[in-house]
Write a protein that holds these residues in place. Sequence first.
Motif, PDB file in Angstrom:
ATOM      1  N   HIS A 384       4.592   4.199  -4.722  1.00  0.00           N
ATOM      2  CA  HIS A 384       3.226   3.754  -4.483  1.00  0.00           C
ATOM      3  C   HIS A 384       2.310   4.910  -4.097  1.00  0.00           C
ATOM      4  CE1 HIS A 384      -0.153   1.361  -3.234  1.00  0.00           C
ATOM      5  NE2 HIS A 384      -0.049   1.754  -1.988  1.00  0.00           N
ATOM      6  N   VAL A 385       2.799   5.840  -3.270  1.00  0.00           N
ATOM      7  CA  VAL A 385       1.893   6.855  -2.737  1.00  0.00           C
ATOM      8  C   VAL A 385       1.865   8.149  -3.537  1.00  0.00           C
ATOM      9  CG1 VAL A 385       2.008   5.970  -0.392  1.00  0.00           C
ATOM     10  CG2 VAL A 385       3.572   7.770  -1.102  1.00  0.00           C
ATOM     11  N   THR A 388      -1.415  10.115  -4.789  1.00  0.00           N
ATOM     12  CA  THR A 388      -2.581   9.577  -4.086  1.00  0.00           C
ATOM     13  C   THR A 388      -2.952  10.531  -2.953  1.00  0.00           C
ATOM     14  OG1 THR A 388      -1.317   8.400  -2.405  1.00  0.00           O
ATOM     15  CG2 THR A 388      -1.774   7.214  -4.460  1.00  0.00           C
ATOM     16  N   PHE A 390      -2.445  10.086   0.002  1.00  0.00           N
ATOM     17  CA  PHE A 390      -1.396  10.130   1.029  1.00  0.00           C
ATOM     18  C   PHE A 390      -0.655  11.451   0.931  1.00  0.00           C
ATOM     19  CE2 PHE A 390       0.946   7.501   4.047  1.00  0.00           C
ATOM     20  CZ  PHE A 390       2.110   8.227   4.205  1.00  0.00           C
ATOM     21  N   PHE A 447      -4.628   9.684   4.815  1.00  0.00           N
ATOM     22  CA  PHE A 447      -3.412   8.860   4.723  1.00  0.00           C
ATOM     23  C   PHE A 447      -3.783   7.415   4.382  1.00  0.00           C
ATOM     24  CE2 PHE A 447      -0.016  11.568   5.689  1.00  0.00           C
ATOM     25  CZ  PHE A 447      -0.323  12.403   6.747  1.00  0.00           C
ATOM     26  N   ILE A 448      -4.821   6.959   5.065  1.00  0.00           N
ATOM     27  CA  ILE A 448      -5.203   5.554   4.911  1.00  0.00           C
ATOM     28  C   ILE A 448      -5.743   5.313   3.504  1.00  0.00           C
ATOM     29  CG2 ILE A 448      -6.651   3.706   5.806  1.00  0.00           C
ATOM     30  CD1 ILE A 448      -6.661   5.238   8.485  1.00  0.00           C
ATOM     31  N   GLY A 450      -5.241   6.958   0.928  1.00  0.00           N
ATOM     32  CA  GLY A 450      -4.185   7.143  -0.064  1.00  0.00           C
ATOM     33  C   GLY A 450      -3.331   5.910  -0.209  1.00  0.00           C
ATOM     34  N   TYR A 451      -2.922   5.325   0.901  1.00  0.00           N
ATOM     35  CA  TYR A 451      -2.102   4.114   0.793  1.00  0.00           C
ATOM     36  C   TYR A 451      -2.901   2.976   0.175  1.00  0.00           C
ATOM     37  CZ  TYR A 451       1.827   1.045   1.581  1.00  0.00           C
ATOM     38  OH  TYR A 451       2.892   0.212   1.372  1.00  0.00           O
ATOM     39  N   LEU A 452      -4.226   2.984   0.412  1.00  0.00           N
ATOM     40  CA  LEU A 452      -5.063   1.948  -0.204  1.00  0.00           C
ATOM     41  C   LEU A 452      -5.126   2.119  -1.717  1.00  0.00           C
ATOM     42  CD1 LEU A 452      -8.001   1.643   2.339  1.00  0.00           C
ATOM     43  CD2 LEU A 452      -6.368  -0.128   1.721  1.00  0.00           C
ATOM     44  N   GLY A 453      -4.739   3.297  -2.201  1.00  0.00           N
ATOM     45  CA  GLY A 453      -4.646   3.463  -3.645  1.00  0.00           C
ATOM     46  C   GLY A 453      -5.524   4.541  -4.244  1.00  0.00           C
ATOM     47  N   PRO A 455      -6.355   7.628  -5.931  1.00  0.00           N
ATOM     48  CA  PRO A 455      -5.571   8.719  -6.518  1.00  0.00           C
ATOM     49  C   PRO A 455      -6.170  10.079  -6.170  1.00  0.00           C
ATOM     50  CG  PRO A 455      -6.187   7.079  -8.178  1.00  0.00           C
ATOM     51  CD  PRO A 455      -7.024   6.835  -6.965  1.00  0.00           C
ATOM     52  N   PHE A 465     -13.688   3.008  -0.946  1.00  0.00           N
ATOM     53  CA  PHE A 465     -13.032   4.161  -0.309  1.00  0.00           C
ATOM     54  C   PHE A 465     -14.029   5.104   0.359  1.00  0.00           C
ATOM     55  CE2 PHE A 465      -9.332   2.551  -1.909  1.00  0.00           C
ATOM     56  CZ  PHE A 465      -9.034   2.787  -3.243  1.00  0.00           C
TER      57      PHE A 465
END
Lengths: 546, 233, 327
Positions: A384-385, A388, A390, A447-448, A450-453, A455, A465
């Motif tokens: 997932h990350v 991104t 993250f 980090f936040i 990135g985890y939200l998506g 790229p 974002f």
Amino acid sequence: MTNENAPHAPRVGARANYLNASYGVRSWLLTSDHKRIAVMYLIGVTVFFAIGGLAAALIRLELLTPAGDVFQAETYNKIFTTHGIMMVFFFMIPGIPAVLGNFLVPLMIGAKDLAFPRINLLSWYLYIIGGLTALWAVVHGGLDTGWTFYTPYSTVYSNGWVVVTAVGIFIAGFSSILTGLNFLVTIHTMRAPGMHWTRMPLFCWGMYAASIIQILGTPVVAITILLVGAERLFHLGIFDPAQGGDPVLFQHLFWFYSHPAVYIMILPAMAVISELVTAFSRKPIFGYKFIAGSSIAIAVLSFLVWGHHMFVSGQSVYAGLVFSVLSFLVAIPSAIKVFNWTATLYKGSVSYQTPLLYALGFIGLFTFGGLTGLFLACLGLDIHVHDTYFIVAHFHYIMVGGTIMAYLGGLHYWWPKISGKMYPEYWSRVSAWVIFIGFNLTFFPQFIVGYLGMPRRYHAYPEEFQVLNVMSTAGASILGIGYLIPLVYFIWSMRYGQDAADNPWGATGLEWETPSPPPTENFPETPVVTGIAYDYLTGKEEAAVG
Amino acid sequence: MGSSTHAADVAARDAPPELRHHFVDMEAQKEASALGMWIFLVTEVLFFGGMFTAYVIYRAAYTRAFEGASNLLDLKLGAFNTVVLILSSLTMALAVWAGQQGKKALIILFLLLTVLLGSTFLGVKVVEYKQKFARHEVPGPHFVVPMDEATHQPLPRQAEMFFSLYFCMTGLHALHMIIGIGLLLWLVARARRGDFTVRYNTPVDMVGLYWHFVDIVWIFLFPLLYLLGRHTL
Amino acid sequence: MHFLPDQASTFAGHVDALYLFLIAVTAFFSLLIGVLVVVFAIKYRRRSADEVALEVHESGLLEIVWTVIPFVIVMVMFFWGASVFFRITRPPSNAIDIYVTAKQWMWKLQHTDGRREMNELHVPVGQPVRLTMASEDVIHSFYVPAFRFKRDVVPGRFSVAWFEATKPGKYHLFCAEYCGTRHSNMIGWIYVMTPADYEAWLAGGTPGETLASAGAKRFVENACNTCHGEQKGARGPSLNGLFGRAVRLQNGQTVVADEAYIRESIVNSQAKLVEGYPPIMPTFQGLISEEGLLQLTAYIKSLSPAAAASAAAPAATPAPERMSTKP
């Protein structure tokens, strides 16, 4: 003759030292003195850091708004490529080894110079030529492949200066190899009498481990980048799927170096921290053998984990499992170091000077950043990350929150030795705090987001974002100011700073038994070593604190 | 931790002219030089290793194409070159021996013989490359898929990959030979000046190590490129 | 502000659970070290200029403890992560097929019935979807954050990955591997619909030529049918019923004929030679586009009974030329 009341008197003491031994540009450009070469590297890395930093500022400027409205897409792509290449190859990799390592390794082991002083000078020239070549490409239109040069984009589709930049990186890689070679031979063959391996400062252990990686890893990226250039120039098909080439083979060859490369960046940083923690706790470091051993363990393990950059590339599930478990294992020696540094502070005599502030900052940020690396070793999460923000946040925590803080801490700690001057303590503490705060504000939100998506390498992004990106840019502005302050006061101190004592910190180590700054030959007589490293407590039991 | 005058400092004042100031004695200098050269050769192993890895992987993936293309290489010229290079390692070893004896004339003779043999190798390589250009076996826009000598059908298209790797690997090797010849000529110049004595001959030793390494790379290249899967001699 | 994207697939929840576990461990150890470091720095601050520390003896036991505990924790992370990974990488057998072609800078998605979508994909809830992806040019990466789905699309090979959507809605599709100038614009939407809405969507709009029928045309254009016939003594093996079957190779190995096998056999025909046939198939490396390879693969899949049954409604175009099953 005192200097305080005579601003125009010779600034660097009346004693002969490596700075005033000879004057003129030729005496510097043709020097074989490791200390002068270190200073020349200092100037070089600072310039390339500034260029990379300017690129970072432009990136953060663009990312203030969701639309790609500051730069055209292709320009933005060139900017982040420039940022990556300048920072990785011309600041982070040479950084601590070429500046602090070059200056200190001979001093710390009681030698007069490195094993091959003229090759050391050649290293510097190769670094400068490589850097100028890459810079030429930037100035004449730039490169837009990202610092990772993935094929077939870089070999077939990109319109940028791929071959020129590849040549610049290749030349700088040669510089890195020669530096590593010099350190390895020096540490093996030129330690002073009595300086057993187990009495060597941990800084040298860290340099040694990083040099192993430089020797074994850099040649692989060198040949890979050469093949990319050859493919582009001569229309070969080694990585081009249209001719049966495999783009994933490029990734394997590239990451085989580029993962260990990050340990070239962090091992010297950890080496600095070991020195700072023990000096400012004024007690022997806790777990010397474990810290030394963990450096070697990291150097070895670092070569076995590169596939964690490729979990979604289509490599086999089994390869993924192997790389995942090894990537978890490589975290363990780093954890051991963190625990040992913490234990060193326990019952120490802790003094809050600027180098220690940087060391404490490093311990906190490296621990957190290193733990975020576990997220990436974890197969289920990395899918997932990967690619991104993250990832961007993770590696900036380690490289900036880790290595750069260690570099600054080391620079402050050894500045009196290098320049013979003290920097202003008030401003140095202010900038340490500004950097710490600015850094966290810049990279934690990533980090936040990135985890939200979100790229990476995107110059336009969805509106949701934006808030996090604005926070990140605000932090970057503060961080930028934080970096400018030391630049100003270090230069200021060379002329107006207080003269430094030979051992202003009361620290152990052969480098502190020479004058500040040292004479060209380092030691008029070769020292003989009789005690352990960090020998703070021998003969001082009666003064122990309760 | 203390420091005191070391006896070696006294000895350093009577040091031979070749002793660099940062080494305690010639022994230390020689040890450092040797370790340095060995480490450098390790980096060269990794350097060539990247290409060997690519070659092995693609050979496994495109076995027929690679075998077919490999059979198009001139085995006689390759074998001749192998012999030439091995002989040059012999002359190089003799040069090192002569260096240890301090025999200036012999040093120069064996170095020049090594240069001659190395140049012969390069000359043969030029001939081989020219053959490939003539037969359109050079990768790129003018490449023509060659015919399989056994079946008289065109080889699979991935034969071009074989030639890409062939030129990169032998080209890099040839570049190392050219550098080696340059180093040998430098040694000849120094030998003529009388630099090499029984007491000091490290540069000859070190270039010898380099030359043997370049030879060994060819010992691996030759079977991998010319011999594996050969149909006929 | 929220910290987690939508959970819209069967594995999103599992990935997030793992994430929260790692956050907990990270927070714990970061705070532990942070607090210890600050407390020690304050409690043991230097109180006089010549003060010296108390000797603290080294402890091998402590070293072992703080090696073993992190080791155990990371092993837990590894196994948990690996189990989530297995869930993510094993498509169930009842997945419907979607074929994706990535090219600078757009996504072309095709349903088996021929429906084409550009930068958008409509899928029903609760139905596993298998993406077979190819790139026309450089490496791209198909990323749907809400599904926790990401797979690189690498030119020169098929990339196969799957998901099952669990919540109707509209979710971001991003390209997650830098691919050139308009990388940030190679984005789109995944529309997850209730089964009823999905039927309605399928019914409206015109399906185009199916991939399989386009593939049938390529099969003839490239003269594949001249060797791969059904007659006795045909120069190449029959492709009827091939997909999904085990194939015995000349070197004694047995492989399953999946998409990757088909693609490789076209592009590098000498790699897996079938037992009992001469090695005369030409290689089509560089001669057929990635989209063409997808079409041929879809066509060959359609020749297998199981695959043909799960294909969507027949196309409105004339029936494709099929290999005759009669001599």
